[in-house]
Motif scaffolding. Structure first.
Motif, mmCIF file in Angstrom:
data_model
loop_
_atom_site.group_PDB
_atom_site.id
_atom_site.type_symbol
_atom_site.label_atom_id
_atom_site.label_comp_id
_atom_site.label_asym_id
_atom_site.label_seq_id
_atom_site.Cartn_x
_atom_site.Cartn_y
_atom_site.Cartn_z
ATOM 1 N N LEU A 157 35.645 48.895 44.984
ATOM 2 C CA LEU A 157 35.036 50.054 44.345
ATOM 3 C C LEU A 157 33.517 49.902 44.346
ATOM 4 C CD1 LEU A 157 37.250 50.546 41.142
ATOM 5 C CD2 LEU A 157 37.370 51.853 43.266
ATOM 6 N N ASP A 158 32.834 51.007 44.149
ATOM 7 C CA ASP A 158 31.392 50.957 43.927
ATOM 8 C C ASP A 158 31.155 50.222 42.603
ATOM 9 O OD1 ASP A 158 28.726 51.311 43.611
ATOM 10 O OD2 ASP A 158 28.760 53.499 43.531
ATOM 11 N N ASP A 159 30.449 49.095 42.655
ATOM 12 C CA ASP A 159 30.302 48.245 41.470
ATOM 13 C C ASP A 159 28.917 48.335 40.846
ATOM 14 O OD1 ASP A 159 28.828 46.988 43.381
ATOM 15 O OD2 ASP A 159 29.821 45.047 43.243
ATOM 16 N N GLY A 181 41.496 47.451 38.801
ATOM 17 C CA GLY A 181 41.552 47.185 37.369
ATOM 18 C C GLY A 181 40.604 48.016 36.549
ATOM 19 N N THR A 182 39.944 48.991 37.171
ATOM 20 C CA THR A 182 38.976 49.816 36.448
ATOM 21 C C THR A 182 38.782 51.124 37.211
ATOM 22 O OG1 THR A 182 36.738 49.816 35.506
ATOM 23 C CG2 THR A 182 37.008 48.824 37.672
ATOM 24 N N PRO A 183 38.398 52.210 36.533
ATOM 25 C CA PRO A 183 38.124 53.460 37.252
ATOM 26 C C PRO A 183 36.830 53.359 38.054
ATOM 27 C CG PRO A 183 37.644 53.709 34.913
ATOM 28 C CD PRO A 183 38.298 52.375 35.072
ATOM 29 N N GLY A 184 36.668 54.270 39.010
ATOM 30 C CA GLY A 184 35.452 54.268 39.814
ATOM 31 C C GLY A 184 35.648 54.978 41.137
ATOM 32 N N MET A 198 34.907 41.689 38.770
ATOM 33 C CA MET A 198 35.983 41.316 39.677
ATOM 34 C C MET A 198 37.079 42.377 39.730
ATOM 35 S SD MET A 198 35.051 38.674 41.163
ATOM 36 C CE MET A 198 36.574 38.448 42.053
ATOM 37 N N LYS A 199 37.169 43.229 38.709
ATOM 38 C CA LYS A 199 38.175 44.294 38.718
ATOM 39 C C LYS A 199 37.860 45.373 39.749
ATOM 40 C CE LYS A 199 39.581 43.746 33.878
ATOM 41 N NZ LYS A 199 39.643 44.381 32.543
#
Length: 569
Positions: free
Chosen positions: A95-97, A70-73, A386-387
């Motif tokens: 993803l790396d958060d 739900g998000t780039p990364g 959470m994305k």
């Protein structure tokens, strides 16, 4: 329309047919024997008549999802591989958060600022916060975790395992945030002190046992939620639900402890005259800290009580002017008004100290609004966190993994790139077509027997779940799409297989049956030839009343008895 029949008293599926070969002994003028005439006789027997409609189509697997971040990364890790079976709620990829964690901390800080704005408006001499007391937001995060656990339990009861897993992960984030507020070096150093008597070093003395206990309880709660997440990932949903109920009870105890240690406006015992004034108003001093709690302003509640008092006074005035108002009613109204005045005065007197320090109703509402905005920002930050994770929305099989460690997902392609392709192979449907002649015989909920071209000896069962209101025309033939949901089977089917369904539209049990070829006449005037002497083949014409019919057999309502024999053309 196709069909089949089951007989109660026969192993075979068809009615017993007696074949009688009658050979004519005459010869023609050329001396050649005539051809043998074959006469068939059928016995009237009881059986089950099943009327079906045929639908041809293919198997599909409707529970199929192409999961995306739900998000780039940057992809941190994909935890599954192709062909792996997973349970609903299992973590599939992440993803790396780091950026999202920083945003979450920033939102948390804004909540802390909003909560402290009110405190800062009170004169410093009136504040008795110990320098190392945990921040007010510690209790807020535990309270949010409680709400998230409550939602997780509701989702588990409804078998919504993805949503339950997401709420559990949010609750764990909140508890970890509260734990970090308590477990900082400054507080850790203040928890214990050592005493040296006559040069002898004795064991450390615990200064704040409740703080130590809160840290320990938060650690236990975090571990408990991690275990529940593990159970969800393994599909042990009943055990997870049972453990979740225990976790909620334990977390309630933790919340009460954390709340008692953080987020309280306190008045120091050392500030002299104001404290004696407070004590005279009924405030008690905490023996452990020497502090007295002072509540937040509650002007709205006080005003509500004053409005009730005003209403009571109006009722007293009306009662006084009424001839029917007696002394008892007047006394009751006066007591109610006095009670409202006492309650309002008590609330306002509790808030007097804070209002004298510069907090008015307008400012208070502004501070409360800031707190609400900051809490909303915190919720949004948790949603963004959470994305960065992909959780399995249902039990299924991973058919494709589209990302690997260190893959870069830009703002342009992250929403289009499939990270995990998941299919539930246990949920199978058949999309088929039914001729327009038979469509009005089809109803939702009817049972069907499905055969697959690749497995002709195997039969599967299912039910009609959808009938399209629109037909499609191809080569002059109109057909209507239908959907049949197959019942669970131990055989793992595959999407796209060619299948044929016999939809049961009528079923008549233990009825008299005769072959269709025995019936003569026309609608309203049907009759059969009943054999009265098998040796001479003597017959009689007998009218019959018929019922349900399929391609092979017909139900006899009247005119024949079980065991009688009829001729078949």
């Amino acid at each position: 329309m196709e069909s089949y029949v089951r007989l109660n008293n026969k192993l075979a599926a068809t009615i017993t047919i007696l074949l009688l070969l009658a050979t004519m002994g005459t010869v023609n003028c050329r001396g050649e024997p005539e051809e043998t005439a074959e006469i068939q006789i059928a016995t009237v027997e009881r059986g089950d008549l099943v009327v079906t409609v045929t639908a041809d189509g293919n198997l599909v697997m409707p529970r199929e999802v192409k999961l995306k971040f739900g998000t780039p990364g940057t992809v941190k890790e994909a935890y599954v591989e192709e062909g792996q079976k997973v349970k609903a709620g299992a973590l599939l990829a992440k993803l790396d958060d780091t950026a999202q964690q920083l945003a979450l901390k920033s939102a948390q800080y804004n909540v802390e600022l909003a909560l402290n704005e009110l405190v800062e408006k009170i004169h410093p001499a009136l504040m008795g916060y110990p320098g190392l007391y945990p921040d007010t937001s510690a209790a807020l995060r535990v309270e949010q975790a409680q709400e998230e656990l409550r939602k997780a339990e509701e989702f588990l009861k409804q078998s919504q395992y993805l949503e339950a897993a997401a709420e559990l992960r949010l609750a764990q984030h909140d508890l970890e945030a509260s734990y970090k507020i308590f477990n900082v070096p400054q507080i850790q150093k203040s928890l214990y002190s050592s005493a040296d008597f006559l040069g002898t070093l004795v064991a450390p003395i615990e200064n704040y046992p409740d703080v130590s206990r809160a840290i320990e309880r938060l650690e236990q709660d975090i571990d408990r939620l991690a275990e529940i997440q593990r159970q969800l990932g393994q599909g042990d949903y009943q055990q997870a639900q049972a453990e979740l109920a225990v976790a909620q009870d334990k977390l309630q105890q933790t919340y009460q402890l954390v709340k008692s240690l953080s987020g309280r406006i306190r008045v120091s015992q050392r500030i002299g005259e104001c404290c004696w004034q407070l004590m005279s108003q009924g405030y008690a001093v905490d023996a452990a800290t020497g502090l007295m709690p002072v509540p937040y302003p509650d002007t709205s509640t006080a005003l509500d009580w004053l409005r009730q008092v005003e209403q009571s006074l109006q009722e007293i005035q009306a009662c006084k002017q009424s001839d029917s108002c007696d002394a008892l009613e007047m006394s009751t109204l006066l007591r109610m008004a006095q009670h409202g005045i006492d309650m309002s005065q008590d609330i306002l007197s509790n808030n007097e100290l804070i209002f004298r320090s510069g907090v008015n109703l307008k400012a208070l509402r502004a501070y409360n609004l800031n707190i609400q905005l900051a809490e909303n920002e915190l919720r949004n930050a948790k949603e963004e966190l959470m994305k960065t994770e992909i959780l399995a929305p249902f039990d299924g099989t991973v058919v494709d993994v589209g990302v690997k460690e260190n893959d870069q997902l830009s703002a342009f392609d992250y929403s289009a790139k499939t990270a995990i392709h998941l299919v539930d192979t246990s949920t199978v449907k058949m999309d088929g077509m039914v001729d327009e002649i038979d469509i009005f015989n089809i109803k939702e909920g009817q049972e069907a027997i499905i055969t697959i071209d690749a497995m002709p000896e195997q039969e599967f069962t299912g039910k009609v779940t959808f009938i399209s209101p629109f037909g499609t025309q191809l080569a002059g033939v109109v057909e209507f799409p239908i959907t049949i949901s197959l019942d669970p089977s131990e055989i793992e089917l595959k999407g796209g297989l060619t299948a044929t369904a016999d939809i049961i539209v009528e079923k008549h049990e233990n009825v008299l049956l005769i072959p269709n070829r025995a019936i003569k006449g026309s609608p309203g005037d049907y009759w059969v030839e009943v054999v009265i002497d098998e040796e001479t083949l003597a017959t009689e014409k007998r009218p019959v009343e018929l019922g349900a019919q399929n391609e092979d057999f017909t139900e006899v309502l009247s005119g024949l008895s079980e065991g009688e024999k009829v001729l078949i053309d």
